[in-house]
Design a protein around this motif. Structure first.
Motif, mmCIF file in Angstrom:
data_model
loop_
_atom_site.group_PDB
_atom_site.id
_atom_site.type_symbol
_atom_site.label_atom_id
_atom_site.label_comp_id
_atom_site.label_asym_id
_atom_site.label_seq_id
_atom_site.Cartn_x
_atom_site.Cartn_y
_atom_site.Cartn_z
ATOM 1 N N ALA A 59 0.524 -1.412 -0.042
ATOM 2 C CA ALA A 59 0.079 0.579 0.013
ATOM 3 C C ALA A 59 0.886 0.954 0.154
ATOM 4 O O ALA A 59 0.533 2.057 -0.546
ATOM 5 C CB ALA A 59 -1.005 0.029 1.512
ATOM 6 N N LEU A 60 1.896 1.558 1.072
ATOM 7 C CA LEU A 60 2.860 2.776 1.068
ATOM 8 C C LEU A 60 3.579 2.429 -0.164
ATOM 9 O O LEU A 60 3.893 4.302 -1.213
ATOM 10 C CB LEU A 60 3.852 2.174 1.989
ATOM 11 C CG LEU A 60 4.695 3.213 2.570
ATOM 12 C CD1 LEU A 60 4.298 4.836 2.360
ATOM 13 C CD2 LEU A 60 5.851 3.149 3.480
ATOM 14 N N ALA A 61 3.658 1.371 -1.426
ATOM 15 C CA ALA A 61 4.262 1.722 -2.618
ATOM 16 C C ALA A 61 3.783 2.107 -2.954
ATOM 17 O O ALA A 61 4.072 2.886 -4.221
ATOM 18 C CB ALA A 61 5.013 -0.124 -2.442
ATOM 19 N N GLU A 62 2.491 1.751 -3.422
ATOM 20 C CA GLU A 62 1.458 2.160 -4.134
ATOM 21 C C GLU A 62 1.108 3.655 -4.298
ATOM 22 O O GLU A 62 0.586 4.482 -5.228
ATOM 23 C CB GLU A 62 -0.022 1.386 -4.244
ATOM 24 C CG GLU A 62 0.437 0.191 -5.049
ATOM 25 C CD GLU A 62 -0.825 -1.036 -4.909
ATOM 26 O OE1 GLU A 62 -1.813 -1.157 -5.886
ATOM 27 O OE2 GLU A 62 -1.411 -1.105 -4.135
ATOM 28 N N LYS A 63 1.325 3.797 -2.799
ATOM 29 C CA LYS A 63 0.612 5.563 -2.791
ATOM 30 C C LYS A 63 1.922 6.457 -3.496
ATOM 31 O O LYS A 63 1.643 7.209 -4.119
ATOM 32 C CB LYS A 63 0.327 5.358 -1.233
ATOM 33 C CG LYS A 63 0.167 6.860 -0.392
ATOM 34 C CD LYS A 63 0.115 6.968 0.891
ATOM 35 C CE LYS A 63 -0.329 8.670 1.481
ATOM 36 N NZ LYS A 63 -0.360 8.645 2.698
ATOM 37 N N LEU A 64 2.618 5.898 -3.267
ATOM 38 C CA LEU A 64 4.243 6.912 -3.439
ATOM 39 C C LEU A 64 3.844 6.677 -4.799
ATOM 40 O O LEU A 64 4.200 8.388 -5.454
ATOM 41 C CB LEU A 64 5.544 6.279 -3.227
ATOM 42 C CG LEU A 64 5.650 6.463 -1.552
ATOM 43 C CD1 LEU A 64 6.956 5.814 -0.719
ATOM 44 C CD2 LEU A 64 5.650 7.655 -0.948
ATOM 45 N N VAL B 84 10.343 6.026 -9.842
ATOM 46 C CA VAL B 84 11.489 4.571 -9.882
ATOM 47 C C VAL B 84 12.482 5.245 -9.450
ATOM 48 O O VAL B 84 13.572 5.074 -9.015
ATOM 49 C CB VAL B 84 11.333 4.019 -11.280
ATOM 50 C CG1 VAL B 84 12.399 3.709 -11.800
ATOM 51 C CG2 VAL B 84 9.507 3.903 -11.757
ATOM 52 N N PHE B 85 12.133 6.549 -10.525
ATOM 53 C CA PHE B 85 14.077 7.731 -9.986
ATOM 54 C C PHE B 85 13.982 7.266 -8.757
ATOM 55 O O PHE B 85 15.422 7.182 -8.521
ATOM 56 C CB PHE B 85 14.127 9.313 -11.090
ATOM 57 C CG PHE B 85 15.270 9.739 -10.197
ATOM 58 C CD1 PHE B 85 16.192 9.103 -11.446
ATOM 59 C CD2 PHE B 85 15.252 10.441 -9.726
ATOM 60 C CE1 PHE B 85 17.351 10.473 -11.608
ATOM 61 C CE2 PHE B 85 16.237 11.330 -9.485
ATOM 62 C CZ PHE B 85 17.737 11.321 -10.742
ATOM 63 N N PHE B 86 13.365 8.290 -7.902
ATOM 64 C CA PHE B 86 13.554 8.879 -6.466
ATOM 65 C C PHE B 86 13.705 7.246 -5.425
ATOM 66 O O PHE B 86 13.955 7.386 -4.757
ATOM 67 C CB PHE B 86 12.296 9.805 -5.833
ATOM 68 C CG PHE B 86 12.983 10.870 -6.501
ATOM 69 C CD1 PHE B 86 14.008 11.791 -6.394
ATOM 70 C CD2 PHE B 86 11.890 11.762 -7.163
ATOM 71 C CE1 PHE B 86 14.147 12.484 -6.632
ATOM 72 C CE2 PHE B 86 11.896 12.668 -7.658
ATOM 73 C CZ PHE B 86 12.812 13.274 -7.476
ATOM 74 N N GLY B 87 12.740 6.452 -5.873
ATOM 75 C CA GLY B 87 13.110 4.933 -5.503
ATOM 76 C C GLY B 87 14.466 4.212 -5.513
ATOM 77 O O GLY B 87 14.860 3.529 -4.594
ATOM 78 N N ILE C 35 15.249 5.250 -1.723
ATOM 79 C CA ILE C 35 14.137 5.099 -0.411
ATOM 80 C C ILE C 35 13.934 3.234 -0.568
ATOM 81 O O ILE C 35 14.156 2.545 -1.529
ATOM 82 C CB ILE C 35 13.218 5.035 -0.615
ATOM 83 C CG1 ILE C 35 13.071 7.168 -0.638
ATOM 84 C CG2 ILE C 35 12.324 5.146 0.075
ATOM 85 C CD1 ILE C 35 11.524 7.490 -1.418
ATOM 86 N N ALA C 36 14.128 2.698 0.484
ATOM 87 C CA ALA C 36 14.870 1.572 0.695
ATOM 88 C C ALA C 36 13.662 0.420 0.335
ATOM 89 O O ALA C 36 13.733 -0.406 -0.453
ATOM 90 C CB ALA C 36 15.190 1.162 2.383
ATOM 91 N N LEU C 37 12.490 0.823 0.772
ATOM 92 C CA LEU C 37 10.973 0.381 0.160
ATOM 93 C C LEU C 37 11.326 0.466 -0.962
ATOM 94 O O LEU C 37 10.786 -0.656 -1.868
ATOM 95 C CB LEU C 37 10.035 1.065 0.878
ATOM 96 C CG LEU C 37 8.032 0.038 0.519
ATOM 97 C CD1 LEU C 37 9.140 -0.901 1.471
ATOM 98 C CD2 LEU C 37 7.788 0.897 1.288
ATOM 99 N N LEU C 38 11.597 1.495 -2.245
ATOM 100 C CA LEU C 38 11.101 1.540 -3.673
ATOM 101 C C LEU C 38 12.191 0.470 -3.908
ATOM 102 O O LEU C 38 11.800 0.613 -5.835
ATOM 103 C CB LEU C 38 10.973 3.219 -3.418
ATOM 104 C CG LEU C 38 9.720 3.283 -3.322
ATOM 105 C CD1 LEU C 38 9.343 5.034 -3.756
ATOM 106 C CD2 LEU C 38 8.356 2.909 -3.785
ATOM 107 N N ARG C 39 13.253 0.845 -3.426
ATOM 108 C CA ARG C 39 14.473 0.074 -4.023
ATOM 109 C C ARG C 39 13.916 -1.461 -4.364
ATOM 110 O O ARG C 39 14.577 -1.924 -5.389
ATOM 111 C CB ARG C 39 16.091 0.035 -3.420
ATOM 112 C CG ARG C 39 16.277 1.236 -3.825
ATOM 113 C CD ARG C 39 18.071 0.939 -3.026
ATOM 114 N NE ARG C 39 17.875 0.412 -2.226
ATOM 115 C CZ ARG C 39 18.352 1.538 -0.696
ATOM 116 N NH1 ARG C 39 18.040 2.587 -0.918
ATOM 117 N NH2 ARG C 39 18.851 0.678 0.196
#
Length: 221
Positions: free
Chosen positions: A101-106, A115-118, A121-125
């Motif tokens: 849910a947090l990843a989808e929200k971002l 994708v760039f800023f991820g 960020i550990a979660l989005l990596r």
């Protein structure tokens, strides 16, 4: 064997392979400490008496990030969002409803910029590649953000840590290895602090998810 002798015994190629492999697997969706491995390798490259080259470290990290994210994208596009439901049931600590849910929200807020800023960020990596594929993001746009994010993250991190290590070795010649250990410890503390903040956000989203699920079940009854 002391620390210095141990570090001298590690071939540079092995360091590059470990960096590329760990970063690549993390980008693929496997929760591994890619950033810690990158920082440690960059610190090793800052010591002139070690064979590790900062350019080699940065290139290995970029290749690992781009390849791992691209494979993750292909997997996410093939299996779609149900993939995260299956992963959530098997690995709830890493792919639970709150994480997704947090990843989808971002992603909803930032779009392809996630994708760039991820990459920072550990979660989005972990989620960026598979989630972008599952959401059917246009691949050329994904690839452009993936490559640019990998270059900025890997190149920037390597350069920053390399020059910081060089400065520490210059000012603390006899205590350079102590400085190395201190830098790693501070890096770990910062990583854990950020992870704790992310964990709180995930817990809030998971609680909201379960409240909605209970409400839906009650309405159905």
């Amino acid at each position: 064997m002391d620390v210095e002798a141990l570090l001298h015994s590690i071939p540079a190629l092995a360091v590059y392979l470990v960096v590329g492999g760990v970063v690549g697997l993390e980008s693929l969706g496997i929760p591994l400490p890619g950033e810690i491995v990158l920082v440690s390798a960059a610190l090793m490259s800052s010591h002139d008496d070690l064979p590790v080259n900062p350019v080699g470290v940065g290139v290995a990290a970029v290749i690992g990030a781009v390849v791992g994210d691209s494979i993750g994208y292909a997997i996410g596009r093939r299996f779609g969002m149900p993939l995260f439901d299956r992963l959530g049931r098997r690995f709830p600590k890493h792919f639970g409803p709150g994480h997704v849910a947090l990843a989808e929200k971002l992603f909803s807020r930032w779009g392809v910029r996630a994708v760039f800023f991820g990459r920072f960020i550990a979660l989005l990596r972990i989620f960026a590649g598979p989630l972008a594929g599952a959401l059917k993001m246009h691949y050329p746009r994904f690839l452009a953000a993936n490559v640019s994010g990998a270059i900025c993250w890997a190149g920037g991190t390597t350069a920053l840590v390399y020059f910081a290590g060089m400065a520490a070795e210059h000012w603390l010649e006899r205590l350079s290895w102590i400085a190395l250990v201190i830098a790693i410890v501070f890096g770990l503390i910062a990583a854990f602090a950020l992870r704790e903040r992310t964990s709180r956000a995930i817990a809030e989203l998971e609680a909201e998810h379960y409240r909605k699920a209970e409400s839906t079940a009650a309405d159905a009854a």
